[in-house]
Motif scaffolding. Structure first.
Motif, mmCIF file in Angstrom:
data_model
loop_
_atom_site.group_PDB
_atom_site.id
_atom_site.type_symbol
_atom_site.label_atom_id
_atom_site.label_comp_id
_atom_site.label_asym_id
_atom_site.label_seq_id
_atom_site.Cartn_x
_atom_site.Cartn_y
_atom_site.Cartn_z
ATOM 1 N N GLU A 1 0.723 -1.180 -0.029
ATOM 2 C CA GLU A 1 -0.155 -0.003 -0.029
ATOM 3 C C GLU A 1 0.913 1.125 0.024
ATOM 4 O O GLU A 1 0.635 2.299 -0.686
ATOM 5 N N GLU A 2 1.878 1.345 0.715
ATOM 6 C CA GLU A 2 2.920 2.476 0.823
ATOM 7 C C GLU A 2 3.530 2.473 -0.446
ATOM 8 O O GLU A 2 3.797 3.758 -0.952
ATOM 9 N N ASN B 1 2.520 1.389 -3.518
ATOM 10 C CA ASN B 1 1.578 2.100 -4.343
ATOM 11 C C ASN B 1 1.162 3.606 -4.186
ATOM 12 O O ASN B 1 1.072 4.204 -5.335
ATOM 13 N N SER B 2 1.345 3.983 -2.838
ATOM 14 C CA SER B 2 1.105 5.653 -2.857
ATOM 15 C C SER B 2 2.182 6.225 -3.268
ATOM 16 O O SER B 2 2.206 7.076 -4.122
ATOM 17 N N TYR C 1 4.187 5.088 -5.705
ATOM 18 C CA TYR C 1 4.240 5.102 -7.325
ATOM 19 C C TYR C 1 3.127 6.179 -7.922
ATOM 20 O O TYR C 1 3.482 6.786 -8.907
ATOM 21 N N LYS C 2 2.066 6.419 -7.315
ATOM 22 C CA LYS C 2 0.966 7.218 -7.621
ATOM 23 C C LYS C 2 1.477 8.829 -7.582
ATOM 24 O O LYS C 2 1.579 9.369 -8.576
ATOM 25 N N ILE C 3 2.250 9.102 -6.787
ATOM 26 C CA ILE C 3 3.062 10.365 -6.650
ATOM 27 C C ILE C 3 3.839 10.564 -7.844
ATOM 28 O O ILE C 3 3.925 11.428 -8.303
ATOM 29 N N PHE D 1 8.085 11.586 2.722
ATOM 30 C CA PHE D 1 7.780 10.477 3.064
ATOM 31 C C PHE D 1 7.823 9.966 4.451
ATOM 32 O O PHE D 1 7.278 8.957 4.842
ATOM 33 N N LYS E 1 5.302 8.526 7.040
ATOM 34 C CA LYS E 1 4.094 8.410 6.252
ATOM 35 C C LYS E 1 4.497 6.875 5.467
ATOM 36 O O LYS E 1 3.425 6.064 5.171
ATOM 37 N N VAL E 2 5.635 6.422 5.516
ATOM 38 C CA VAL E 2 5.981 5.016 5.036
ATOM 39 C C VAL E 2 6.940 4.553 6.080
ATOM 40 O O VAL E 2 7.594 5.073 6.675
#
Length: 188
Positions: free
Chosen positions: A28-29, A31-32, A34-36, A65, A68-69
């Motif tokens: 999930e982290e 993926n976040s 990656y989206k950024i 980050f 947050k990760v």
């Protein structure tokens, strides 16, 4: 080369995730992240810029980050920066997600349609594919007006073509074969 580097780093992170029992959290982290990088092209360009020092890149990563990760993910990014392999970060993330999905029995698929599927249609198709494959299918709907109607499903390296365009292409090919055979030309 990119695939090999992506696999190597992703495998190392995946092994750490297994040890600390955080496979899903890391996925999930990542993926976040990656989206950024995917949405903020300028950020990716800055992150990969050769004139930025390693310490400056690490500071940027920390400011965005840290907290947050997981620290393990930050450590991986620091290693990537230290080795000068920033341009492979997206490949590493994609490979980690693939490894995670494989471990969890998840397959990602794309349903390409002429119009967006509503949630009920998407869920129905997703359930049919899951049942047929014996794995949990996560379906992403992509709209492509060239499809005309029906659906084209891409699962890993397989394609299931139930689109009108695909059916028309098959008909056109068979008509050409009939025409060629009729005038006495060999099919070879």
């Amino acid at each position: 080369m990119a695939k090999l580097i992506g696999k190597t780093y992703a495998q190392a992170l995946f092994e750490v995730a297994e040890e600390v029992d955080k496979i899903q959290q890391f996925k999930e982290e990542l993926n976040s992240i990656y989206k950024i990088f995917d949405k903020e092209r300028e950020f990716k360009i800055i992150f990969e810029h050769p004139k930025l020092s390693k310490d400056e890149k690490k500071d940027i990563i920390n400011s965005i980050f840290k907290g947050k990760v997981a620290q393990e993910i930050l450590n991986l990014i620091y290693i990537v920066i230290d080795k000068g392999r920033e341009r492979y970060l997206m490949d590493i993330i994609e490979e980690y997600i693939r490894l995670s999905n494989e471990k969890q029995g998840i397959i990602e698929a794309q349903a390409i349609t002429a119009v967006p599927l509503n949630e009920e249609e998407k869920l129905k198709l997703q359930n049919k594919l899951s049942e047929k494959l014996g794995k949990n299918v996560i379906l992403k709907n992509i709209v492509d007006t060239d499809i005309i109607g029906g659906v084209l499903v891409k699962i890993q390296d397989k394609i299931i073509d139930a689109s009108i365009k695909g059916q028309l292409d098959k008909i056109q090919k068979s008509l050409k074969d009939i025409r060629v055979t009729k005038i006495g030309v060999s099919k070879e």
